[in-house]
Design a protein around this motif. Structure first.
Motif, PDB file in Angstrom:
ATOM      1  N   VAL A 168       2.320   1.839  -3.543  1.00 50.57           N
ATOM      2  CA  VAL A 168       1.298   2.319  -4.484  1.00 50.57           C
ATOM      3  C   VAL A 168       0.858   3.740  -4.131  1.00 50.57           C
ATOM      4  N   SER A 169       0.642   3.991  -2.849  1.00 54.41           N
ATOM      5  CA  SER A 169       0.199   5.332  -2.424  1.00 54.41           C
ATOM      6  C   SER A 169       1.225   6.391  -2.806  1.00 54.41           C
TER       7      SER A 169
ATOM      8  N   GLN B 194       0.146  12.145  -9.303  1.00 52.49           N
ATOM      9  CA  GLN B 194      -0.895  13.177  -9.262  1.00 52.49           C
ATOM     10  C   GLN B 194      -0.292  14.564  -9.085  1.00 52.49           C
TER      11      GLN B 194
ATOM     12  N   HIS C 293     -10.377   9.134  -5.113  1.00 50.54           N
ATOM     13  CA  HIS C 293     -10.182   9.106  -6.563  1.00 50.54           C
ATOM     14  C   HIS C 293     -11.461   8.675  -7.282  1.00 50.54           C
TER      15      HIS C 293
ATOM     16  N   ALA D 167     -13.694  11.679  -7.186  1.00 51.38           N
ATOM     17  CA  ALA D 167     -13.229  12.707  -8.130  1.00 51.38           C
ATOM     18  C   ALA D 167     -13.576  12.316  -9.562  1.00 51.38           C
TER      19      ALA D 167
ATOM     20  N   LEU E 187      -5.960  11.035 -13.074  1.00 48.17           N
ATOM     21  CA  LEU E 187      -5.134   9.901 -12.647  1.00 48.17           C
ATOM     22  C   LEU E 187      -5.985   8.635 -12.530  1.00 48.17           C
ATOM     23  N   ALA E 188      -7.193   8.759 -11.981  1.00 52.06           N
ATOM     24  CA  ALA E 188      -8.094   7.598 -11.895  1.00 52.06           C
ATOM     25  C   ALA E 188      -8.385   7.055 -13.286  1.00 52.06           C
TER      26      ALA E 188
ATOM     27  N   GLY F 135     -12.431   6.028 -15.494  1.00 52.64           N
ATOM     28  CA  GLY F 135     -12.267   6.724 -14.225  1.00 52.64           C
ATOM     29  C   GLY F 135     -12.837   5.930 -13.054  1.00 52.64           C
TER      30      GLY F 135
ATOM     31  N   SER G 297      -6.240  -0.656  -3.604  1.00 47.25           N
ATOM     32  CA  SER G 297      -4.797  -0.633  -3.346  1.00 47.25           C
ATOM     33  C   SER G 297      -4.398   0.260  -2.177  1.00 47.25           C
ATOM     34  N   THR G 298      -5.224   1.259  -1.874  1.00 47.05           N
ATOM     35  CA  THR G 298      -4.805   2.226  -0.846  1.00 47.05           C
ATOM     36  C   THR G 298      -5.853   2.427   0.250  1.00 47.05           C
TER      37      THR G 298
ATOM     38  N   GLN H 248       0.832  -1.214   0.000  1.00 50.35           N
ATOM     39  CA  GLN H 248       0.000   0.000   0.000  1.00 50.35           C
ATOM     40  C   GLN H 248       0.862   1.258   0.000  1.00 50.35           C
TER      41      GLN H 248
ATOM     42  N   GLY I  74     -10.531   2.957 -12.401  1.00 49.83           N
ATOM     43  CA  GLY I  74      -9.322   3.429 -11.736  1.00 49.83           C
ATOM     44  C   GLY I  74      -9.599   3.808 -10.291  1.00 49.83           C
ATOM     45  N   GLY I  75     -10.736   4.462 -10.063  1.00 48.83           N
ATOM     46  CA  GLY I  75     -11.096   4.849  -8.702  1.00 48.83           C
ATOM     47  C   GLY I  75     -11.244   3.630  -7.800  1.00 48.83           C
TER      48      GLY I  75
ATOM     49  N   ALA J  99      -6.814  14.280  -9.695  1.00 46.73           N
ATOM     50  CA  ALA J  99      -7.198  12.981  -9.129  1.00 46.73           C
ATOM     51  C   ALA J  99      -8.079  12.209 -10.111  1.00 46.73           C
TER      52      ALA J  99
ATOM     53  N   VAL K 203      -7.714   2.111  -7.199  1.00 48.74           N
ATOM     54  CA  VAL K 203      -6.984   2.908  -6.209  1.00 48.74           C
ATOM     55  C   VAL K 203      -7.512   2.590  -4.806  1.00 48.74           C
TER      56      VAL K 203
ATOM     57  N   LEU L 233       1.156   6.993  -6.601  1.00 49.55           N
ATOM     58  CA  LEU L 233      -0.013   7.766  -7.020  1.00 49.55           C
ATOM     59  C   LEU L 233       0.127   9.231  -6.601  1.00 49.55           C
ATOM     60  N   ARG L 234       0.667   9.446  -5.399  1.00 47.83           N
ATOM     61  CA  ARG L 234       0.853  10.810  -4.900  1.00 47.83           C
ATOM     62  C   ARG L 234       1.783  11.610  -5.817  1.00 47.83           C
TER      63      ARG L 234
END
Lengths: 201, 201
Positions: A126-127, A134, B182, B185, A164-165, B166, B176-177, A123, B169-170, A161, B173, A130-131
């Protein structure tokens, strides 16, 4: 990473990680053993233990961190320079052609699955990825807001966000179906909406 | 599915699938055996073999298809009635609250991983789910275009593909987190951009 590593030690550790990454990419994570990694990187058992005292799990996590860095690396320099619409288009093309050429294999996804998606180590990797990803997109949006190309009213954090999603979803759909059009749609529609916001009042 | 099944046979087959799905949700796919499924559904070995002659793999694929149906089912009736902005908002809230309450566990994702993401059976289940999901979103966009709420110039197919990406992906995410922002958004920005398109000109 241990704070006690010398420059030479850090280089050896990095060589082991990159060798392990290459071995896992070539042969798969399930069958790759620490002995395979030692053979490829020409390291002794005591060296491997010195750099990764907790064994395979710790090495896999370091390889996952390396592969996460690669995910951003392949998007550079475009991702770090989203300062014009032409630059956004170049980044979009870089992302699409990267995933298109790589096909249905994602080294990071394989590692995260192996480590266990819900484990704290996986986690965290991955976090952080993604951070950082983004943040780069958000910086690009803010740049275009300052240039008056994107509406100042737009919430840059939320919009980055969402974009990225869309990218994550596009990649997941490609890994699951072999089709890249969702990734293309997510990028194209996301960028088109940014542009449209600049044309509103 | 065999075309020879009687109504009673189809009901028995469905009962086995739903029992297997419940067993897998409760205990995990790795440890669930055909004997566990037989015990839970009170079926004999010959019955199980009759409905799933190819064994566990065939049953898992049928369970994956069932779980894929559930993914759409939990979004109904909202997903099938995207005929006003209030309806889009209700659907958005349904999706977010569903994934928020379920947390980092996705029965379909577990099954697809077990079957092998790149196997033809798993790909077919995922592709069909995405196709049906996107068709519902696209129908909603076209409805609002006919009502003059969304720009007629907008490419409904591409926009629905982007919104679906989206959402995927949301969800990924979140798996995973543990974070749902996300997904929120992706939905909020996607819907806001649809609305904005109707306000241009």
């Amino acid at each position: 990473m241990s704070p006690k590593l010398t420059a030479k030690g850090a280089a050896t550790r990095q060589r082991i990680i990159e060798g392990a990454a290459a071995e896992i990419r070539a042969r798969g994570v399930a069958v790759t053993t620490l002995d395979d990694v030692r053979a490829r990187t020409r390291t002794s058992k005591s060296q491997l233990f010195h750099y990764f005292p907790d064994g395979k799990e710790e090495l896999l996590l370091a390889v996952a961190r390396f592969e996460a860095d690669q995910v951003l690396e392949v998007q550079q320099p475009q991702l770090g320079r989203l300062t014009s619409w032409a630059a956004w288009q170049r980044w979009r093309d870089t992302v699409v052609s990267h995933y298109d050429s790589r096909g249905q294999h994602c080294p990071l996804n394989v590692l995260i699955s192996q480590l266990g998606r819900a484990t704290p180590g996986a986690q965290a990797v991955v976090s952080e990825l993604l951070r950082r990803w983004q943040d780069e997109i958000e910086a690009g949006i803010r740049h275009l807001q300052e240039a008056g190309e994107v509406s100042a009213d737009l919430d840059a954090e939320r919009t980055s966000a969402a974009l990225l999603a869309g990218i994550q979803g596009g990649v997941v759909v490609m890994l699951s179906t072999g089709r890249i059009d969702h990734l293309e749609a997510a990028l194209d529609v996301g960028i088109a909406n940014l542009r449209a916001s600049g044309n509103r009042h």
